[in-house]
Write a protein that holds these residues in place. Sequence first.
Motif, short mmCIF file in Angstrom:
data_model
loop_
_atom_site.label_atom_id
_atom_site.label_comp_id
_atom_site.label_asym_id
_atom_site.label_seq_id
_atom_site.Cartn_x
_atom_site.Cartn_y
_atom_site.Cartn_z
N ASP A 207 -10.62 11.37 7.55
CA ASP A 207 -10.36 10.69 6.29
C ASP A 207 -11.70 10.35 5.66
OD1 ASP A 207 -9.66 9.02 4.18
OD2 ASP A 207 -7.99 8.10 5.25
N TYR B 227 -12.00 7.16 3.57
CA TYR B 227 -12.08 5.92 4.35
C TYR B 227 -13.49 5.70 4.89
CZ TYR B 227 -11.40 2.43 7.95
OH TYR B 227 -11.52 1.31 8.73
N ARG C 249 3.97 7.61 5.59
CA ARG C 249 2.92 6.92 6.33
C ARG C 249 3.34 6.60 7.77
NH1 ARG C 249 2.37 0.91 3.78
NH2 ARG C 249 4.00 -0.12 4.98
N ARG D 196 -9.33 -0.84 3.47
CA ARG D 196 -10.03 -0.60 2.20
C ARG D 196 -10.02 -1.87 1.33
NH1 ARG D 196 -7.77 4.64 3.28
NH2 ARG D 196 -9.01 6.41 2.49
N PRO E 73 -0.13 1.60 7.77
CA PRO E 73 -0.87 1.25 6.55
C PRO E 73 -2.33 0.89 6.79
CG PRO E 73 0.37 -0.64 7.29
CD PRO E 73 0.68 0.47 8.28
N HIS F 73 0.97 9.41 2.00
CA HIS F 73 -0.47 9.51 2.22
C HIS F 73 -0.94 10.97 2.13
CE1 HIS F 73 -0.67 5.55 4.78
NE2 HIS F 73 -0.18 5.36 3.57
N THR G 163 0.85 -1.19 0.00
CA THR G 163 0.00 0.00 0.00
C THR G 163 0.89 1.24 0.00
OG1 THR G 163 -0.16 0.01 2.42
CG2 THR G 163 -1.86 -1.23 1.20
N TYR H 12 -5.52 1.85 4.53
CA TYR H 12 -5.49 1.31 3.17
C TYR H 12 -5.73 -0.19 3.17
CZ TYR H 12 -4.01 5.74 1.18
OH TYR H 12 -3.99 7.04 0.77
#
Length: 497
Positions: A446, A449, A226, A235, A229, A201, A197, A232
Amino acid sequence: MFDSQLEIQRIDKSNELRNLGVNPYPHFLKRDMKIVEFREKFASIANTEEKKSDEIVVLAGRLKLKRVAGKSTFANIEDESGNIQIYYSRDSIGEEDYAKFKKNLEVGDIITVTGYAFITQTGEFSIHASNIKLASKAISPLPEKFHGLVDIEMRYRQRYLDMIMNPEVRSDFIKRSVIIREIRNFFEAHGFLEVETPMMHPIAGGANAKPFITHHNALDVDRYLRIAPELYLKRLIVGGMEAVFEINRNFRNEGMDLTHNPEFTSIEFYWAWHDYNDVMDLTQNLIWAVMDKLGLDKKLQYDELEIDFTKPFARIKYLDALVEIGGLDSEIINDKDKILAKLKADKFEVNEKLDLGHLQSELFDNYVEAKLIDPTFIVDFPIEISPLARRSDENPKIAERFELYIAGKEIANAFNELNDPLDQFERFKAQIDAKNAGDDEAHEMDADYVKALSYAMPPTAGWGLGIDRLVMILLNKKSIRDVILFPAMKPLNSDKE
């Protein structure tokens, strides 16, 4: 650059070799085997009467010792696998080469040695050289062999020299690679998929930490190295991958001490259709598997401590640990005023504006953490300090989260993942309020997200483990710098961190 008298002398010898037709830095040189393989292949030689002159082998290594005795020379070379004595003479390699190398071959140079196995009159297994070639001339001399490289700052700054002078350091970093390989194999064997990932960011998220900030010129936007992680990887769970992990670097713009380096290696995984109890079982089995791979005793010595890995890791609730391990009065731990009074009475600095969960965290840090020697899962954290963890159905003030502690150090952090997008949105808003109130480590909003969660993420448990800290414990190292090849260092001749 090379201005010491010894370096100037070595440069002169390098030039002299060139004048004699010897390239100090040739290429296309080969060896037949490593030193350890040579020792194993000819281990049957038992005495000085035996030799393997009909089996000629090429070895290579760095010259670590050289002792000239007239027409003969005894030396020692070392490669990654070990070291061996070499013997050569004017008769064995020729008068011209012997004279050339007697004068210009020095400790630190890398050479190839062609010869056969034999045992000397003193009983030492050696290689009898019929040919020597210089593979790489060392311009800078090695530290004096009897004192070695002991300056800790120099060892960290010049890790290459540290490994030349201290073979056990090389061995430790080889073991570190074995640990990482075993972790990877363990997760793949359990059906996880390794992924990658982004390292830069648009929003610093996934952990409470201060980020490093850089600028993307093409997009003309700031980016954050970052800090984790996590967002991500989750996700990907939304996208239908049900078991993923990533081993990579994280970056946190914070202080440095025995357990913190601004860039460090971690592994994170996320596992759909499992909960944090499953993750505790998996974590315990992972550490046992790594210890077995290294051949470590389950009662492990770490500094002055003995850590017992023989039994299932203890599990204790966060608030219970404050009382049972921290020795705090149960009447204190849920009362902000009493917590503040206790901390002040014991001379700990504390921000009076902190909420209850963060004050309980202050209690844990000061009274509990250092006492967690044997592997211990601390379970069910205050919700205020767990912005990405799922709330307990039984008690909404508690997050379904655990941390693993070994030798007084946090090794892993895990929880049942929050998959309610509305709750996550409100938690992010609360983090923004905390940031505006002065908490530099609070999460930012975010929105993407939250949008991802709005498409539904299955029940999922996730986990992050600090590989450097685990390696420290397994290899009995007190400083994180001892397990990072090139740790962050203050610039020379500078007061800046």
